[in-house]
Structure formats: structure tokens, C-alpha cells
Design a protein around this motif. Structure first.
Motif, PDB file in Angstrom:
ATOM      1  N   SER A 178       0.808  -1.072  -0.125  1.00 41.09           N
ATOM      2  CA  SER A 178       0.047  -0.178   0.131  1.00 41.09           C
ATOM      3  C   SER A 178       1.100   1.312   0.043  1.00 41.09           C
ATOM      4  O   SER A 178       1.598   1.369   0.855  1.00 41.09           O
ATOM      5  CB  SER A 178      -1.087   0.013   1.217  1.00 41.09           C
ATOM      6  N   GLU A 179       0.838   2.099  -1.103  1.00 39.00           N
ATOM      7  CA  GLU A 179       1.570   3.214  -1.173  1.00 39.00           C
ATOM      8  C   GLU A 179       1.260   4.300  -0.048  1.00 39.00           C
ATOM      9  O   GLU A 179       1.961   5.081   0.603  1.00 39.00           O
ATOM     10  CB  GLU A 179       1.515   3.747  -2.474  1.00 39.00           C
ATOM     11  N   ARG A 180      -0.184   4.245   0.318  1.00 35.00           N
ATOM     12  CA  ARG A 180      -0.786   5.481   0.998  1.00 35.00           C
ATOM     13  C   ARG A 180      -0.190   4.945   2.307  1.00 35.00           C
ATOM     14  O   ARG A 180       0.095   5.753   3.096  1.00 35.00           O
ATOM     15  CB  ARG A 180      -2.221   5.177   0.962  1.00 35.00           C
ATOM     16  N   LEU A 181      -0.303   3.761   2.581  1.00 42.51           N
ATOM     17  CA  LEU A 181       0.394   3.132   4.061  1.00 42.51           C
ATOM     18  C   LEU A 181       1.605   3.500   4.348  1.00 42.51           C
ATOM     19  O   LEU A 181       2.209   4.226   5.290  1.00 42.51           O
ATOM     20  CB  LEU A 181      -0.078   1.766   4.183  1.00 42.51           C
ATOM     21  N   THR A 182       2.258   3.255   3.361  1.00 44.18           N
ATOM     22  CA  THR A 182       3.867   3.424   3.244  1.00 44.18           C
ATOM     23  C   THR A 182       4.247   4.828   3.508  1.00 44.18           C
ATOM     24  O   THR A 182       5.156   5.411   4.434  1.00 44.18           O
ATOM     25  CB  THR A 182       4.543   3.087   2.159  1.00 44.18           C
ATOM     26  N   GLN A 183       3.609   5.846   2.857  1.00 52.05           N
ATOM     27  CA  GLN A 183       3.733   7.292   2.672  1.00 52.05           C
ATOM     28  C   GLN A 183       3.196   7.803   4.157  1.00 52.05           C
ATOM     29  O   GLN A 183       4.116   8.555   4.561  1.00 52.05           O
ATOM     30  CB  GLN A 183       3.090   7.990   1.586  1.00 52.05           C
ATOM     31  N   THR A 184       2.138   7.220   4.747  1.00 52.90           N
ATOM     32  CA  THR A 184       1.597   8.004   5.978  1.00 52.90           C
ATOM     33  C   THR A 184       2.540   7.603   7.234  1.00 52.90           C
ATOM     34  O   THR A 184       3.063   8.334   7.837  1.00 52.90           O
ATOM     35  CB  THR A 184       0.333   7.603   6.432  1.00 52.90           C
ATOM     36  N   PHE A 185       3.033   6.339   7.074  1.00 56.07           N
ATOM     37  CA  PHE A 185       3.858   5.896   8.038  1.00 56.07           C
ATOM     38  C   PHE A 185       5.292   6.658   8.096  1.00 56.07           C
ATOM     39  O   PHE A 185       5.821   7.164   8.981  1.00 56.07           O
ATOM     40  CB  PHE A 185       4.223   4.397   7.918  1.00 56.07           C
ATOM     41  N   GLN A 186       5.854   6.956   6.784  1.00 56.08           N
ATOM     42  CA  GLN A 186       7.125   7.738   6.697  1.00 56.08           C
ATOM     43  C   GLN A 186       6.890   9.138   7.309  1.00 56.08           C
ATOM     44  O   GLN A 186       7.512   9.729   7.770  1.00 56.08           O
ATOM     45  CB  GLN A 186       7.374   7.757   5.376  1.00 56.08           C
ATOM     46  N   LEU A 187       5.633   9.612   7.016  1.00 60.37           N
ATOM     47  CA  LEU A 187       5.143  10.979   7.303  1.00 60.37           C
ATOM     48  C   LEU A 187       5.210  11.115   8.635  1.00 60.37           C
ATOM     49  O   LEU A 187       5.639  11.970   9.308  1.00 60.37           O
ATOM     50  CB  LEU A 187       3.900  11.441   6.687  1.00 60.37           C
ATOM     51  N   CYS A 188       4.753  10.070   9.315  1.00 58.26           N
ATOM     52  CA  CYS A 188       4.495  10.027  10.929  1.00 58.26           C
ATOM     53  C   CYS A 188       6.067  10.259  11.466  1.00 58.26           C
ATOM     54  O   CYS A 188       6.397  11.006  12.507  1.00 58.26           O
ATOM     55  CB  CYS A 188       3.758   9.155  11.349  1.00 58.26           C
ATOM     56  N   LEU A 189       6.957   9.185  10.937  1.00 59.23           N
ATOM     57  CA  LEU A 189       8.477   9.472  11.261  1.00 59.23           C
ATOM     58  C   LEU A 189       9.099  10.827  11.239  1.00 59.23           C
ATOM     59  O   LEU A 189       9.683  11.187  12.006  1.00 59.23           O
ATOM     60  CB  LEU A 189       9.159   8.190  10.910  1.00 59.23           C
ATOM     61  N   THR A 190       8.616  11.381   9.904  1.00 56.06           N
ATOM     62  CA  THR A 190       9.300  12.658   9.499  1.00 56.06           C
ATOM     63  C   THR A 190       9.017  13.578  10.579  1.00 56.06           C
ATOM     64  O   THR A 190       9.678  14.505  11.068  1.00 56.06           O
ATOM     65  CB  THR A 190       8.989  13.030   8.019  1.00 56.06           C
ATOM     66  N   LYS A 191       7.548  13.678  10.948  1.00 61.91           N
ATOM     67  CA  LYS A 191       6.845  14.598  11.787  1.00 61.91           C
ATOM     68  C   LYS A 191       7.521  14.568  13.041  1.00 61.91           C
ATOM     69  O   LYS A 191       7.814  15.591  13.818  1.00 61.91           O
ATOM     70  CB  LYS A 191       5.384  14.677  11.727  1.00 61.91           C
ATOM     71  N   LEU A 192       7.688  13.344  13.575  1.00 61.49           N
ATOM     72  CA  LEU A 192       8.317  13.213  14.920  1.00 61.49           C
ATOM     73  C   LEU A 192       9.672  13.520  15.025  1.00 61.49           C
ATOM     74  O   LEU A 192      10.138  14.005  15.823  1.00 61.49           O
ATOM     75  CB  LEU A 192       8.221  11.515  15.173  1.00 61.49           C
ATOM     76  N   LEU A 193      10.644  13.107  13.869  1.00 57.86           N
ATOM     77  CA  LEU A 193      11.657  13.857  13.777  1.00 57.86           C
ATOM     78  C   LEU A 193      11.970  15.203  13.708  1.00 57.86           C
ATOM     79  O   LEU A 193      12.688  15.886  14.246  1.00 57.86           O
ATOM     80  CB  LEU A 193      12.477  13.273  12.388  1.00 57.86           C
ATOM     81  N   ALA A 194      11.030  16.107  13.294  1.00 58.37           N
ATOM     82  CA  ALA A 194      11.030  17.410  12.967  1.00 58.37           C
ATOM     83  C   ALA A 194      10.666  17.784  14.460  1.00 58.37           C
ATOM     84  O   ALA A 194      11.008  19.089  14.972  1.00 58.37           O
ATOM     85  CB  ALA A 194       9.864  17.900  11.882  1.00 58.37           C
ATOM     86  N   PHE A 195       9.808  17.110  15.073  1.00 57.34           N
ATOM     87  CA  PHE A 195       9.320  17.749  16.477  1.00 57.34           C
ATOM     88  C   PHE A 195      10.698  17.512  17.433  1.00 57.34           C
ATOM     89  O   PHE A 195      11.028  18.608  18.024  1.00 57.34           O
ATOM     90  CB  PHE A 195       8.344  16.776  17.181  1.00 57.34           C
TER      91      PHE A 195
END
Length: 422
Positions: free
Chosen positions: A323-340
Motif C-alpha cells: 500500500s503506497e498510502r500506508l507506506t507514505q503515511t508511516f514515513q510522514l509520521c516518522l518525519t513529523k516526529l523527527l521534526a518535533f
């Protein structure tokens, strides 16, 4: 694909003292104890002025020894723990780093210990006290914003104290949609439903972004010189603290001194939950410190973190799906956590690292300005440490780097955006 799970086994936040409206924040904290405990309340409400007058120790030493068994119910215990914790920090640090005490007097130590045992919290001011249970609205029908929030008890530092704790309160509140989405992620993984998981992770990513945005309030409402020069010592503990290498004796509890860490953002259950959900692993000293900080959480919140950790791996589930959507949203969560975490480093730099460097420069200056005089009052022994006792910048950068390593692929653009988002 994961096998379906019966509904009775669905993961839920119901048993973890998580509010549907406030998350980990204590709903409707009391602001009064029964009249029997008025001696505590009278002193706790005057901590800043009594510390400024060098009179807090005098008043605490003369408190009656009250029986904490007369406290009834969870909210009374939380208010008592907050009041006694605030008094303890003021008592220990009233005269700064060079005139600390070795013994917490019996009228404070004994009930504080007893209340702590009943709550499953340590006998020191924690994030659960100063942030999660230390609030009320000025206008009950008004919004949750800094101008409509006030603290039940304060510490020296004036409006910056209010700004610091209430901004942190609002960071907790901003995470609520993400926290409430964790069961949907877990249950979606159990059911093998990639669309359900992706939708829930989108909520988590938005919540992480909101946390970063809300953290920016610190720059508006907290003066770095006041935080560094006045406030920070009152959040410091007696573990891994050169100012109190022997710890603190709780008179009437035990004869040997005990060591407890001061207040730390690492005591917040939020990032622990998101780390466990997303499979972010912390190692070595940083991981040990974070694990120890879970003992400073309310037991139900600590249990939630542990139970999330025990669930089927979200990261493995994402990797197994197409699932491309699932992969992208998981990556986005990690990116946002990293940004925090990158932004948090920026905050700590402004409020600790930069003032510490200025303090070192000004100590030999004969006539520093008012702000310079304020930062030079800060404890020299704590310059490179957080209030929890950790080596602050090394710790934060290690935690950030370990978050970066959790991204599914070496997407340098995502990592760069996260690091530069502040």
C-alpha cells in the motif's frame, strides 16, 4: 495478512486513565483540599514570595505533621502531590546551588512519601504534577489558550513560569487526536486492514505537526534569561546532580538519602507512546534514561506505553503491505516526529545552551546588564545538564538521530525537511 481478531480483544484506551477530551491531562483537577490540610495549601500558594523572602524553609519547618490518610479519592491525592512537590522544590532550592539541604523535614517528607506511594509516583515534582494536574480555566466556558489558563501553584519566575507550564500543557492537548488514533492503528494491524491503519496514521502525523506548532509558544511566553537564571534550578532533582551528590534524606521515611530526577519532558507519556507505536528504538545511556523516566509517569500511563510496545509490529506490517498510502503515511509520521525532536533541540539551545554560554562570558564582567545578571545566577553545575540530570544536548541529538534511523528508506530529502523544519 494478519488474522482477524475478535472484537472483545480490541485495543482500547479505556483502562489507562486517558481522557477522551484531554488525553493524559487530569480532567477537572481540584483546587482545594479539606480544611484539615489548609496549612499545606497556605504555604503552597505563596511559594514564589516565600522563596524570594528566604522564608519558605522557615514556614515548612514549622508545619504540623498532618495525616495524609485523610485524603480521599484520586483527585485529592493528585492535588496533594502537586502541592507537596512544589513545596519540596522550593524548600530544597530556596538558596540556590550552594546552600542546598541534606534533609527534607518530617512534616513535609512523611506525608509526601505516603501520598507518592498511594499514587505510584516518586516523591519529587513530576511532569504529571506541574503540567498535567496544575491547571484551571479562568473562564470555565472559555477556550483552552494561554490567556484563559492559570496554574494552581507556581514557582519563582513570574509570567515565564506560567508561559512555560501552560505552553507545555497545550502541547499535551494538541496531541490528543494522535493519541486517540493509536487504538485504530493497533486494531487495524491486527485485522490486516491497511486502509484503517493509514487513516489513523494520518491523524497521528497531524497531531505531531500540531505539537511542533504549539511548542513555538515557548518563544512567545517564556523569557530565556528568566528560564535559565531563575526557573530551571527549581525543576532540578537530586539524582546525577553535582549540586546534591548525596541525594536527599526524607526525614521519618528512611535514614539513608534517596535520589530522584528532576522534571523532564522525557516524563511525558506522549512521545513514549508514539515511539513504541512507530518502532523507534533508543539505546545505550539515552535509552536507559528514557526507560527510567517511565517510573515518573502515573502507573496507568506507563502501562499504556508498555502495552503499545507489546503489540504486533506496525513497521513490519507496513513493510509487508503493498500500500503506497500506508507506506507514505508511516514515513510522514516518522518525519513529523523527527521534526518535533529537531525543533526541541532548537528550543533547548535558545533556553539553555545560549544562556549558559553567555553566563560563562559574563561571570568576570563587573557590571553586567539586568539580563546578564540574571543568567549568571544560574547553577554552574547544571550548565550542560537537563533538569532530569541528563547531558542535555548529547541526549537530545542521540534521540533525534535514532528517530531518523527508523525511516523506512534513506530518503535524504525527507530527513532534511524534518531537520530544517524549525
Amino acid at each position: 495478512m494478519a488474522s482477524p481478531v475478535p472484537d472483545q480483544n480490541l485495543f482500547s484506551l479505556d483502562r489507562y486513565h486517558v481522557s477522551t477530551e484531554l488525553g493524559f491531562i487530569l480532567p477537572g483537577p481540584l483546587d482545594e483540599l479539606p480544611a484539615y490540610f489548609q496549612p499545606w495549601m497556605d504555604i503552597a500558594r505563596r511559594i514564589p514570595e516565600l522563596v524570594d523572602a528566604h522564608q519558605l524553609r522557615f514556614h515548612v519547618d514549622r508545619m504540623p505533621l498532618l495525616n495524609s490518610q485523610f485524603l480521599k479519592g484520586y483527585r485529592e491525592l493528585r492535588l496533594a502531590h502537586l502541592a507537596l512537590g512544589m513545596m519540596t522544590m522550593g524548600y530544597v532550592w530556596q538558596e540556590g546551588e550552594n546552600k542546598t539541604v541534606e534533609v527534607l523535614p518530617r512534616p513535609l517528607a512523611v506525608p509526601y512519601w505516603d501520598v507518592s506511594v498511594r499514587l505510584g509516583l516518586p516523591p519529587i515534582l513530576t511532569h504529571a504534577d506541574a503540567v498535567l494536574a496544575n491547571w484551571r480555566k479562568r473562564d470555565r466556558e472559555g477556550p483552552f489558550d494561554i490567556s484563559n489558563l492559570e496554574m494552581l501553584f507556581s514557582l519563582p519566575g513570574g509570567e515565564s513560569v506560567h508561559g512555560f507550564f501552560m505552553a507545555t500543557f497545550l502541547v499535551e492537548l494538541s496531541a490528543l487526536p494522535g493519541l486517540k488514533s493509536i487504538p485504530a492503528v493497533i486494531n487495524g494491524v491486527r485485522r490486516g486492514d491497511s486502509e484503517e491503519v493509514a487513516a489513523a496514521l494520518e491523524e497521528v502525523s497531524r497531531a505531531l505537526q500540531s505539537m511542533t506548532d504549539t511548542l513555538k509558544l515557548l518563544h512567545v511566553y517564556v523569557d530565556p534569561a528568566v528560564f535559565y537564571g531563575i526557573m530551571r534550578i527549581f525543576l532540578s532533582g537530586w539524582k546525577d546532580n553535582p549540586c546534591m551528590p548525596k541525594g536527599l534524606v526524607y526525614e521519618g521515611v528512611q535514614e539513608e538519602p534517596m535520589e530522584f530526577s528532576g522534571g523532564s519532558a522525557a516524563e511525558s507519556s506522549l512521545l513514549h507512546c508514539f515511539d513504541e507505536l512507530l518502532g523507534v528504538k533508543h539505546h545505550a545511556k539515552g535509552g536507559d534514561f528514557l526507560l527510567r523516566m517511565r517510573d515518573y509517569m502515573p502507573p496507568a500511563h506507563k502501562q499504556l506505553v508498555q502495552d503499545i510496545s507489546a503489540q504486533p509490529s506496525l513497521k513490519r506490517f507496513v513493510q509487508e503491505q503493498s500500500s503506497e498510502r500506508l507506506t507514505q503515511t508511516f514515513q510522514l509520521c516518522l518525519t513529523k516526529l523527527l521534526a518535533f525532536r529537531s525543533y526541541h533541540i532548537n528550543v533547548v539551545s535558545r533556553f539553555i545552551t545560549v544562556p549558559a554560554a553567555r553566563a560563562r562570558q559574563l561571570r568576570d564582567k563587573k557590571s553586567p546588564d539586568d539580563e546578564g545578571e540574571m543568567v549568571t545566577k544560574a547553577p554552574t553545575a547544571l550548565e550542560e545538564r537537563g533538569t532530569g540530570g541528563s547531558g542535555i544536548m548529547v541526549f537530545l541529538k542521540t534521540v533525534r538521530d535514532e528517530t531518523r534511523k527508523s525511516l523506512l528508506s534513506d530518503n535524504s530529502e525527507e530527513k532534511h525537511q524534518a531537520d530544517e523544519s524549525w
